[in-house]
Motif scaffolding. Structure first.
Motif, short mmCIF file in Angstrom:
data_model
loop_
_atom_site.label_atom_id
_atom_site.label_comp_id
_atom_site.label_asym_id
_atom_site.label_seq_id
_atom_site.Cartn_x
_atom_site.Cartn_y
_atom_site.Cartn_z
N TYR A 66 -21.91 -45.36 2.69
CA TYR A 66 -22.19 -46.58 3.45
C TYR A 66 -22.92 -47.61 2.58
O TYR A 66 -22.73 -48.82 2.76
CB TYR A 66 -23.03 -46.28 4.70
N ASP A 120 -20.12 -48.82 -0.27
CA ASP A 120 -18.81 -49.24 0.23
C ASP A 120 -18.63 -50.74 0.08
O ASP A 120 -19.37 -51.54 0.67
CB ASP A 120 -18.67 -48.83 1.69
N VAL A 166 -15.72 -52.39 0.81
CA VAL A 166 -14.81 -52.91 1.83
C VAL A 166 -15.57 -53.36 3.07
O VAL A 166 -15.29 -54.41 3.64
CB VAL A 166 -13.74 -51.86 2.20
N HIS A 167 -16.58 -52.59 3.48
CA HIS A 167 -17.35 -52.88 4.69
C HIS A 167 -18.81 -53.23 4.35
O HIS A 167 -19.72 -52.93 5.11
CB HIS A 167 -17.32 -51.69 5.64
N GLU A 223 -20.70 -55.99 4.27
CA GLU A 223 -21.49 -56.82 5.18
C GLU A 223 -21.84 -56.11 6.48
O GLU A 223 -22.95 -56.23 6.97
CB GLU A 223 -20.76 -58.14 5.47
N GLU A 224 -20.91 -55.37 7.03
CA GLU A 224 -21.20 -54.69 8.29
C GLU A 224 -22.09 -53.47 8.10
O GLU A 224 -22.74 -53.02 9.04
CB GLU A 224 -19.92 -54.32 9.04
N ASN A 225 -22.18 -52.92 6.88
CA ASN A 225 -23.05 -51.77 6.60
C ASN A 225 -24.45 -52.19 6.17
O ASN A 225 -25.37 -51.38 6.22
CB ASN A 225 -22.44 -50.88 5.51
N GLY A 245 -22.84 -52.50 -1.45
CA GLY A 245 -21.52 -53.09 -1.28
C GLY A 245 -20.82 -53.26 -2.60
O GLY A 245 -19.86 -53.89 -2.79
#
Length: 72
Positions: free
Chosen positions: A41, A44, A46-47, A49-51, A72
């Motif tokens: 997490y 990552d 790919v994700h 901003e959301e992580n 990220g």
């Protein structure tokens, strides 16, 4: 109730480690999956901003921008 253990300084240790490959042997029931999920997490892309919010207020965030730039 629950007890939360902040293991995010493990991320700092991984970033600070000069080796390209790190072997993490641990006994059964010692948090291998939890640590690997935390690393996934955090790194990552790919994700990212959301992580990012998952680490708000934790030790890795307080360790400084030098470490959070790797998120990220």
């Amino acid at each position: 109730g629950y007890t939360i253990v902040d293991k995010t300084l493990f991320i700092k240790a991984i970033i600070d480690d000069p080796w390209r490959v790190i072997l993490l042997p641990r006994p059964r029931r010692f948090g291998k999956t939890t640590n690997m999920s935390m690393l996934r997490y955090f790194f990552d892309c790919v994700h990212a901003e959301e992580n990012k919010h998952l680490f708000d207020g934790l030790n890795i965030t307080r360790a400084g921008d030098a470490y959070m730039k790797h998120q990220g």
